[in-house]
Write a protein that holds these residues in place. Structure first.
Motif, PDB file in Angstrom:
ATOM      1  N   GLY A   1       0.803  -1.214   0.000  1.00  0.00           N
ATOM      2  CA  GLY A   1       0.000   0.000   0.000  1.00  0.00           C
ATOM      3  C   GLY A   1       0.835   1.264   0.000  1.00  0.00           C
ATOM      4  N   ALA A   2       0.468   2.218  -0.861  1.00  0.00           N
ATOM      5  CA  ALA A   2       1.211   3.470  -1.005  1.00  0.00           C
ATOM      6  C   ALA A   2       0.427   4.679  -0.513  1.00  0.00           C
ATOM      7  CB  ALA A   2       1.609   3.680  -2.462  1.00  0.00           C
ATOM      8  N   GLY A   3      -0.583   4.451   0.347  1.00  0.00           N
ATOM      9  CA  GLY A   3      -1.296   5.562   0.954  1.00  0.00           C
ATOM     10  C   GLY A   3      -0.406   6.288   1.952  1.00  0.00           C
ATOM     11  N   PRO A   4      -0.981   7.172   2.784  1.00  0.00           N
ATOM     12  CA  PRO A   4      -0.150   7.965   3.699  1.00  0.00           C
ATOM     13  C   PRO A   4       0.761   7.136   4.597  1.00  0.00           C
ATOM     14  CG  PRO A   4      -2.339   8.906   3.573  1.00  0.00           C
ATOM     15  CD  PRO A   4      -2.393   7.625   2.792  1.00  0.00           C
ATOM     16  N   SER A   5       0.251   6.072   5.208  1.00  0.00           N
ATOM     17  CA  SER A   5       1.117   5.290   6.100  1.00  0.00           C
ATOM     18  C   SER A   5       2.210   4.578   5.322  1.00  0.00           C
ATOM     19  CB  SER A   5       0.299   4.297   6.920  1.00  0.00           C
ATOM     20  OG  SER A   5      -0.349   3.342   6.105  1.00  0.00           O
ATOM     21  N   GLY A   6       1.881   4.058   4.130  1.00  0.00           N
ATOM     22  CA  GLY A   6       2.881   3.359   3.328  1.00  0.00           C
ATOM     23  C   GLY A   6       3.956   4.280   2.801  1.00  0.00           C
ATOM     24  N   SER A   7       3.551   5.439   2.296  1.00  0.00           N
ATOM     25  CA  SER A   7       4.534   6.384   1.753  1.00  0.00           C
ATOM     26  C   SER A   7       5.433   6.937   2.841  1.00  0.00           C
ATOM     27  CB  SER A   7       3.812   7.532   1.038  1.00  0.00           C
ATOM     28  OG  SER A   7       3.154   7.072  -0.127  1.00  0.00           O
ATOM     29  N   ILE A   8       4.850   7.269   3.989  1.00  0.00           N
ATOM     30  CA  ILE A   8       5.663   7.805   5.087  1.00  0.00           C
ATOM     31  C   ILE A   8       6.602   6.739   5.628  1.00  0.00           C
ATOM     32  CG2 ILE A   8       5.502   8.545   7.505  1.00  0.00           C
ATOM     33  CD1 ILE A   8       3.275  10.426   6.665  1.00  0.00           C
TER      34      ILE A   8
ATOM     35  N   LEU B   1       0.624  12.980  -3.987  1.00  0.00           N
ATOM     36  CA  LEU B   1       1.735  13.863  -3.645  1.00  0.00           C
ATOM     37  C   LEU B   1       2.722  13.162  -2.703  1.00  0.00           C
ATOM     38  CD1 LEU B   1       3.089  16.682  -3.623  1.00  0.00           C
ATOM     39  CD2 LEU B   1       1.615  17.232  -1.668  1.00  0.00           C
ATOM     40  N   LEU B   2       2.208  12.490  -1.680  1.00  0.00           N
ATOM     41  CA  LEU B   2       3.094  11.789  -0.751  1.00  0.00           C
ATOM     42  C   LEU B   2       3.846  10.665  -1.455  1.00  0.00           C
ATOM     43  CD1 LEU B   2       1.116  11.497   2.618  1.00  0.00           C
ATOM     44  CD2 LEU B   2       2.391  13.417   1.667  1.00  0.00           C
ATOM     45  N   ALA B   3       3.141   9.897  -2.277  1.00  0.00           N
ATOM     46  CA  ALA B   3       3.793   8.795  -2.988  1.00  0.00           C
ATOM     47  C   ALA B   3       4.842   9.322  -3.965  1.00  0.00           C
ATOM     48  CB  ALA B   3       2.751   7.949  -3.723  1.00  0.00           C
ATOM     49  N   ASP B   4       4.508  10.380  -4.692  1.00  0.00           N
ATOM     50  CA  ASP B   4       5.473  10.956  -5.633  1.00  0.00           C
ATOM     51  C   ASP B   4       6.693  11.519  -4.897  1.00  0.00           C
ATOM     52  OD1 ASP B   4       3.790  10.296  -7.701  1.00  0.00           O
ATOM     53  OD2 ASP B   4       3.084  12.345  -8.064  1.00  0.00           O
ATOM     54  N   THR B   5       6.472  12.114  -3.729  1.00  0.00           N
ATOM     55  CA  THR B   5       7.586  12.644  -2.951  1.00  0.00           C
ATOM     56  C   THR B   5       8.488  11.514  -2.468  1.00  0.00           C
ATOM     57  OG1 THR B   5       6.210  14.515  -2.241  1.00  0.00           O
ATOM     58  CG2 THR B   5       8.202  14.075  -0.967  1.00  0.00           C
TER      59      THR B   5
END
Length: 421
Positions: free
Chosen positions: A21-28, A120-124
């Motif tokens: 998963g690449a949502g907020p928790s995954g990306s962070i 945006l979070l995933a791209d960052t």
């Protein structure tokens, strides 16, 4: 003849952590691991951007975004500013200013369309060097040795991927709870939410007795049934997310025309109906049904569940994204220590600390629905110091145990309920 794709064995034993998963928790989580020099692969089932619910962030999120070196990107994105929460019941209106709180830390945040925010979070994270693979479906997990996943890619081909540790950030997809039979009934009642995005056309409808502040989420209570509530989340100068929440039998026929149901429910709350009298619906109404969830195990030395993949409470205080980000930060600290050769007691060092904050939110969610916390919120002459302590929790600082309303949430809340009577 049905063609079953073969499984390709990938020789990728140098992967430290796979994140589902690449949502907020995954990306962070991926960003934080990458900062520590760990090789991470994120497997995301969807293509971004994609629609998601949970659009009102809490100020506590800002320090977690800063930890992941994502705050500058979020600040520059032009999301709707948010500085508090407002509540209305019949002719009573009150608000909490998140800058006037007990706990140190950011007091403002944003309200976001999750499609663009999550992208945006995933791209960052990708720009930082994280590998994210989209259109990847995790079909099975083998934990007999190092975590090994069987994954189906965008072309329908299956492959396996192995890592030293596994984080499930799949949100409401709840991949590991489903595959490992970890699902457990929630302690909260089964509720539903019907929601959409609108061109609100509120304009100048800000007369004193119909207060509305675009810098705050507005939570309105049904005038005749306090078990039903509404959210109005400004997403821009002209656009809002609006929804109604209640047990299914209280909302009516949720199996058919959702837009008619939502508009009928809005008409039953005079102030909200007034504000939205000229609103235009921008997207099909959606149903978020039976959303509260729990698990029997949050983490072991092989995997940890982040955010909604573990436990989801309720949308009433917008705690979902905060819990997701907080769980990512806490799990990564433990995972890095384990990867570096230190034995980690996951129950003591991750599960229990995380659940202290989740249980604080749970105290106030349960008290919202049994009416006790609504009585506190709408009390006409609040003590300012107590209000600041409660405001800290509403701002997401549910892990600050210097706050008496966190440290002993049930006892303190019950005391205030009695005082309000």
């Amino acid at each position: 003849m049905n063609h079953t794709p073969s499984v390709t064995q990938c020789s990728q034993t140098d992967i430290d952590v796979v994140i589902i998963g690449a949502g907020p928790s995954g990306s962070i989580a991926a960003s934080l691991l990458h900062q520590q020099g760990k090789r991470v692969v994120v497997l995301e089932k969807m293509q971004f951007p994609r629609f998601s619910i949970g659009e009102s962030l809490l100020p506590c999120c800002m320090k977690l975004l800063e930890e992941a070196n994502m705050l500058d990107a979020v600040n520059a994105a032009g999301f709707q500013f948010k500085n508090g929460a407002a509540f209305r019941y019949q002719d009573q209106y009150t608000h909490f200013d998140f800058t006037d709180k007990f706990t140190p830390g950011p007091g403002t945040t944003f309200q976001v369309e999750r499609a663009s925010f999550d992208k945006l979070l995933a791209d960052t994270a990708t720009e930082q060097g994280v590998e994210i693979r989209y259109d990847q479906t995790v079909e099975s997990v083998d934990l007999s040795a190092s975590p090994k996943l069987t994954v189906r890619d965008e072309d329908g081909e299956r492959y396996t991927i192995e890592a030293k540790y596994l984080l499930d950030a799949s949100g409401f997809g709840r991949v590991l709870p489903r595959l490992l039979a970890l699902e457990k009934p929630s302690s909260l009642a089964n509720r539903s939410a019907v929601f959409t995005h609108i061109q609100d056309n509120i304009g100048d409808k800000k007369v004193e007795d119909k207060a509305f502040d675009r810098n705050k989420i507005l939570v309105s209570v049904h005038p005749k049934n306090k078990d039903i509530w509404y959210w109005l989340i400004p997403l821009s100068d002209t656009k809002c997310s609006v929804g109604v929440v209640g047990e299914p039998h209280l909302l009516g026929d949720i199996e058919h025309n959702l837009q008619d149901l939502l508009m009928t429910m809005i008409e039953q709350e005079p102030s909200l109906s007034y504000l939205l009298s000229d609103a235009e619906v921008l997207r099909d109404c959606a149903l978020f049904n039976g959303y509260s969830a729990n698990v029997s195990t949050l983490a072991t030395d092989k995997f940890a569940l982040l955010g909604n993949a573990g436990e989801f409470l309720d949308p009433v205080f917008s705690s979902g994204v905060t819990i997701a980000m907080q769980s990512a930060s806490m799990a990564v600290k433990c995972a890095v220590r384990q990867l570096n050769g230190t034995q980690v007691d996951w129950e003591k060092e991750y599960c229990a600390p995380l659940m202290r904050g989740v249980d604080t939110f749970r105290t106030y969610v349960e008290a919202w629905y049994d009416g006790r916390f609504q009585d506190v919120i709408f009390y006409q002459d609040p003590d300012n110091k107590i209000k600041q302590m409660i405001c800290s929790i509403l701002a997401g600082y549910a892990w600050d145990e210097t706050n008496p309303f966190v440290h002993d949430s049930q006892k303190r809340l019950n005391l205030i309920v009695e005082l309000c009577k």
